[in-house]
Design a protein around this motif. Structure first.
Motif, PDB file in Angstrom:
ATOM      1  N   GLU A  70     -70.814  11.255 -21.368  1.00 36.71           N
ATOM      2  CA  GLU A  70     -69.500  11.797 -21.078  1.00 36.71           C
ATOM      3  C   GLU A  70     -69.122  11.277 -19.695  1.00 36.71           C
ATOM      4  O   GLU A  70     -69.971  11.202 -18.809  1.00 36.71           O
ATOM      5  CB  GLU A  70     -69.623  13.315 -21.056  1.00 36.71           C
ATOM      6  N   PHE A  71     -67.868  10.901 -19.524  1.00 37.64           N
ATOM      7  CA  PHE A  71     -67.419  10.452 -18.208  1.00 37.64           C
ATOM      8  C   PHE A  71     -65.971  10.880 -18.014  1.00 37.64           C
ATOM      9  O   PHE A  71     -65.282  11.227 -18.966  1.00 37.64           O
ATOM     10  CB  PHE A  71     -67.580   8.922 -18.055  1.00 37.64           C
ATOM     11  N   THR A  72     -65.536  10.878 -16.765  1.00 41.38           N
ATOM     12  CA  THR A  72     -64.166  11.244 -16.442  1.00 41.38           C
ATOM     13  C   THR A  72     -63.411  10.002 -16.005  1.00 41.38           C
ATOM     14  O   THR A  72     -63.896   9.240 -15.168  1.00 41.38           O
ATOM     15  CB  THR A  72     -64.139  12.309 -15.324  1.00 41.38           C
ATOM     16  N   HIS A  73     -62.245   9.781 -16.602  1.00 42.55           N
ATOM     17  CA  HIS A  73     -61.398   8.638 -16.266  1.00 42.55           C
ATOM     18  C   HIS A  73     -59.980   9.153 -16.069  1.00 42.55           C
ATOM     19  O   HIS A  73     -59.412   9.756 -16.979  1.00 42.55           O
ATOM     20  CB  HIS A  73     -61.467   7.585 -17.374  1.00 42.55           C
ATOM     21  N   HIS A  74     -59.420   8.945 -14.881  1.00 40.64           N
ATOM     22  CA  HIS A  74     -58.086   9.441 -14.536  1.00 40.64           C
ATOM     23  C   HIS A  74     -57.961  10.939 -14.820  1.00 40.64           C
ATOM     24  O   HIS A  74     -56.965  11.400 -15.373  1.00 40.64           O
ATOM     25  CB  HIS A  74     -56.994   8.663 -15.276  1.00 40.64           C
ATOM     26  N   GLY A  75     -59.022  11.686 -14.477  1.00 37.89           N
ATOM     27  CA  GLY A  75     -58.999  13.136 -14.618  1.00 37.89           C
ATOM     28  C   GLY A  75     -59.216  13.663 -16.022  1.00 37.89           C
ATOM     29  O   GLY A  75     -59.179  14.874 -16.241  1.00 37.89           O
ATOM     30  N   LYS A  76     -59.447  12.791 -16.985  1.00 39.21           N
ATOM     31  CA  LYS A  76     -59.669  13.218 -18.372  1.00 39.21           C
ATOM     32  C   LYS A  76     -61.116  12.951 -18.766  1.00 39.21           C
ATOM     33  O   LYS A  76     -61.660  11.885 -18.471  1.00 39.21           O
ATOM     34  CB  LYS A  76     -58.743  12.463 -19.332  1.00 39.21           C
ATOM     35  N   ILE A  77     -61.704  13.912 -19.471  1.00 40.56           N
ATOM     36  CA  ILE A  77     -63.076  13.738 -19.959  1.00 40.56           C
ATOM     37  C   ILE A  77     -63.054  12.853 -21.191  1.00 40.56           C
ATOM     38  O   ILE A  77     -62.246  13.063 -22.106  1.00 40.56           O
ATOM     39  CB  ILE A  77     -63.725  15.095 -20.282  1.00 40.56           C
ATOM     40  N   SER A  78     -63.914  11.872 -21.195  1.00 41.73           N
ATOM     41  CA  SER A  78     -64.043  10.969 -22.345  1.00 41.73           C
ATOM     42  C   SER A  78     -65.495  10.926 -22.784  1.00 41.73           C
ATOM     43  O   SER A  78     -66.402  11.158 -21.978  1.00 41.73           O
ATOM     44  CB  SER A  78     -63.596   9.557 -21.975  1.00 41.73           C
ATOM     45  N   HIS A  79     -65.695  10.616 -24.033  1.00 43.25           N
ATOM     46  CA  HIS A  79     -67.042  10.462 -24.585  1.00 43.25           C
ATOM     47  C   HIS A  79     -67.251   8.996 -24.907  1.00 43.25           C
ATOM     48  O   HIS A  79     -66.338   8.338 -25.411  1.00 43.25           O
ATOM     49  CB  HIS A  79     -67.194  11.311 -25.852  1.00 43.25           C
ATOM     50  N   LEU A  80     -68.442   8.512 -24.616  1.00 45.25           N
ATOM     51  CA  LEU A  80     -68.789   7.122 -24.905  1.00 45.25           C
ATOM     52  C   LEU A  80     -69.975   7.104 -25.857  1.00 45.25           C
ATOM     53  O   LEU A  80     -71.007   7.715 -25.563  1.00 45.25           O
ATOM     54  CB  LEU A  80     -69.136   6.380 -23.609  1.00 45.25           C
ATOM     55  N   HIS A  81     -69.810   6.448 -26.993  1.00 41.21           N
ATOM     56  CA  HIS A  81     -70.867   6.300 -27.989  1.00 41.21           C
ATOM     57  C   HIS A  81     -71.230   4.823 -28.079  1.00 41.21           C
ATOM     58  O   HIS A  81     -70.341   3.984 -28.265  1.00 41.21           O
ATOM     59  CB  HIS A  81     -70.396   6.786 -29.359  1.00 41.21           C
ATOM     60  N   ALA A  82     -72.510   4.518 -27.935  1.00 41.26           N
ATOM     61  CA  ALA A  82     -72.960   3.124 -27.992  1.00 41.26           C
ATOM     62  C   ALA A  82     -73.688   2.872 -29.306  1.00 41.26           C
ATOM     63  O   ALA A  82     -74.531   3.669 -29.721  1.00 41.26           O
ATOM     64  CB  ALA A  82     -73.884   2.812 -26.819  1.00 41.26           C
ATOM     65  N   TYR A  83     -73.359   1.738 -29.925  1.00 40.61           N
ATOM     66  CA  TYR A  83     -73.963   1.345 -31.196  1.00 40.61           C
ATOM     67  C   TYR A  83     -74.596  -0.030 -31.062  1.00 40.61           C
ATOM     68  O   TYR A  83     -74.015  -0.928 -30.441  1.00 40.61           O
ATOM     69  CB  TYR A  83     -72.901   1.292 -32.315  1.00 40.61           C
ATOM     70  N   ARG A  84     -75.743  -0.176 -31.678  1.00 41.33           N
ATOM     71  CA  ARG A  84     -76.342  -1.499 -31.796  1.00 41.33           C
ATOM     72  C   ARG A  84     -75.523  -2.269 -32.822  1.00 41.33           C
ATOM     73  O   ARG A  84     -75.154  -1.734 -33.876  1.00 41.33           O
ATOM     74  CB  ARG A  84     -77.801  -1.365 -32.275  1.00 41.33           C
ATOM     75  N   ILE A  85     -75.203  -3.509 -32.491  1.00 36.63           N
ATOM     76  CA  ILE A  85     -74.475  -4.365 -33.428  1.00 36.63           C
ATOM     77  C   ILE A  85     -75.228  -5.671 -33.622  1.00 36.63           C
ATOM     78  O   ILE A  85     -76.045  -6.062 -32.776  1.00 36.63           O
ATOM     79  CB  ILE A  85     -73.035  -4.673 -32.940  1.00 36.63           C
ATOM     80  N   LEU A  86     -74.935  -6.330 -34.715  1.00 40.85           N
ATOM     81  CA  LEU A  86     -75.449  -7.673 -34.967  1.00 40.85           C
ATOM     82  C   LEU A  86     -74.258  -8.606 -35.044  1.00 40.85           C
ATOM     83  O   LEU A  86     -73.346  -8.397 -35.851  1.00 40.85           O
ATOM     84  CB  LEU A  86     -76.238  -7.714 -36.286  1.00 40.85           C
ATOM     85  N   LEU A  87     -74.261  -9.598 -34.164  1.00 42.03           N
ATOM     86  CA  LEU A  87     -73.215 -10.621 -34.170  1.00 42.03           C
ATOM     87  C   LEU A  87     -73.573 -11.698 -35.190  1.00 42.03           C
ATOM     88  O   LEU A  87     -74.761 -11.969 -35.404  1.00 42.03           O
ATOM     89  CB  LEU A  87     -73.089 -11.252 -32.778  1.00 42.03           C
ATOM     90  N   PRO A  88     -72.578 -12.344 -35.804  1.00 43.08           N
ATOM     91  CA  PRO A  88     -72.877 -13.378 -36.797  1.00 43.08           C
ATOM     92  C   PRO A  88     -73.473 -14.649 -36.186  1.00 43.08           C
ATOM     93  O   PRO A  88     -74.111 -15.431 -36.884  1.00 43.08           O
ATOM     94  CB  PRO A  88     -71.532 -13.655 -37.461  1.00 43.08           C
ATOM     95  N   HIS A  89     -73.271 -14.864 -34.883  1.00 46.36           N
ATOM     96  CA  HIS A  89     -73.858 -15.999 -34.155  1.00 46.36           C
ATOM     97  C   HIS A  89     -73.830 -15.652 -32.677  1.00 46.36           C
ATOM     98  O   HIS A  89     -73.274 -14.615 -32.295  1.00 46.36           O
ATOM     99  CB  HIS A  89     -73.112 -17.314 -34.463  1.00 46.36           C
ATOM    100  N   ASN A  90     -74.403 -16.491 -31.821  1.00 45.56           N
ATOM    101  CA  ASN A  90     -74.540 -16.122 -30.409  1.00 45.56           C
ATOM    102  C   ASN A  90     -73.357 -16.528 -29.533  1.00 45.56           C
ATOM    103  O   ASN A  90     -73.358 -16.254 -28.334  1.00 45.56           O
ATOM    104  CB  ASN A  90     -75.851 -16.647 -29.829  1.00 45.56           C
ATOM    105  N   GLY A  91     -72.367 -17.201 -30.091  1.00 47.33           N
ATOM    106  CA  GLY A  91     -71.181 -17.552 -29.318  1.00 47.33           C
ATOM    107  C   GLY A  91     -71.377 -18.708 -28.356  1.00 47.33           C
ATOM    108  O   GLY A  91     -70.504 -18.992 -27.546  1.00 47.33           O
ATOM    109  N   MET A  92     -72.503 -19.379 -28.442  1.00 48.99           N
ATOM    110  CA  MET A  92     -72.768 -20.473 -27.511  1.00 48.99           C
ATOM    111  C   MET A  92     -72.402 -21.827 -28.137  1.00 48.99           C
ATOM    112  O   MET A  92     -71.622 -22.571 -27.570  1.00 48.99           O
ATOM    113  CB  MET A  92     -74.222 -20.444 -27.036  1.00 48.99           C
ATOM    114  N   GLU A  93     -72.961 -22.133 -29.296  1.00 49.49           N
ATOM    115  CA  GLU A  93     -72.608 -23.402 -29.939  1.00 49.49           C
ATOM    116  C   GLU A  93     -71.168 -23.346 -30.458  1.00 49.49           C
ATOM    117  O   GLU A  93     -70.399 -24.271 -30.293  1.00 49.49           O
ATOM    118  CB  GLU A  93     -73.556 -23.717 -31.103  1.00 49.49           C
ATOM    119  N   ARG A  94     -70.831 -22.233 -31.108  1.00 51.58           N
ATOM    120  CA  ARG A  94     -69.467 -21.988 -31.577  1.00 51.58           C
ATOM    121  C   ARG A  94     -68.927 -20.830 -30.749  1.00 51.58           C
ATOM    122  O   ARG A  94     -69.453 -19.725 -30.810  1.00 51.58           O
ATOM    123  CB  ARG A  94     -69.481 -21.634 -33.069  1.00 51.58           C
ATOM    124  N   LYS A  95     -67.912 -21.077 -29.943  1.00 52.80           N
ATOM    125  CA  LYS A  95     -67.411 -20.093 -28.991  1.00 52.80           C
ATOM    126  C   LYS A  95     -66.656 -18.954 -29.680  1.00 52.80           C
ATOM    127  O   LYS A  95     -65.980 -19.169 -30.684  1.00 52.80           O
ATOM    128  CB  LYS A  95     -66.465 -20.763 -27.972  1.00 52.80           C
TER     129      LYS A  95
END
Length: 139
Positions: A70-95
Motif C-alpha cells: 500500500e502506498f500514498t500518492h497525492h494524498g490517496k491510498i493506492s494498492h500495488l499488486h505485483a505479478y510474475r510475467i513471462l515475456l515472449p522474448h527478451n527484447g534485445m534481438e527484436r526490440k
C-alpha cells in the motif's frame, strides 16, 4: 475507493526486467517495474496483459501474484499488486515497441537499489527479492 495498480515482474536468467519512464510527470525519468492502474471492471490479470501490450507491444503470460503493498500518492491510498510475467522474448534481438518508456534493461535484482526507482515499486522490492530467492532455492 482506493485505486489498484499492477507491477509486472519478468525474471529470467538471473535478471529482472525494468523500464525507464519517459521524462515527464513527477516520476519521469525514473526506473520502474512496468505496469499501471487497473481499470474499472478489469481483473489484475487483464490489466497486466493490457498494460504490457500498450507499453511494449507484446502479449505476456501472467503467472502468480508475488507481492503487494500500500502506498500514498497525492494524498490517496493506492494498492500495488505485483505479478510474475513471462515475456515472449527478451527484447534485445527484436526490440519492444515503447510508448510510455524511453528504454528498458535486464538487471541483476541487487542493482535496483542503486538506481533511481519509483517509490511505489521500492515498497514491493523486498518481497520481489524474497520471491526470487525462493525461486533460486527451489522453495
Amino acid at each position: 475507493m482506493n485505486s489498484v495498480s499492477i507491477a509486472c515482474i519478468a525474471y529470467e536468467n538471473g535478471r529482472i526486467f525494468i523500464a525507464r519512464r519517459n521524462p515527464v510527470g513527477d516520476m519521469g525519468g525514473r526506473w520502474e517495474f512496468p505496469g499501471g492502474k487497473v481499470e474499472e471492471g478489469e481483473s489484475d490479470e487483464e490489466a497486466v496483459i493490457r498494460e504490457m501490450t500498450e507499453e511494449f507491444g507484446e502479449s505476456v503470460t501472467v503467472c502468480e501474484k508475488i507481492a503487494e503493498s500500500e502506498f500514498t500518492h497525492h494524498g490517496k491510498i493506492s494498492h500495488l499488486h505485483a505479478y510474475r510475467i513471462l515475456l515472449p522474448h527478451n527484447g534485445m534481438e527484436r526490440k519492444f515497441v515503447l510508448t510510455e518508456h524511453s528504454g528498458y534493461d535486464w538487471v541483476e535484482p541487487a542493482e535496483i537499489k542503486k538506481l533511481v526507482f519509483v517509490d511505489s515499486d521500492m515498497s514491493i522490492y523486498p518481497q520481489v527479492l524474497a520471491y526470487i530467492d525462493s525461486l533460486k532455492s527451489g522453495r
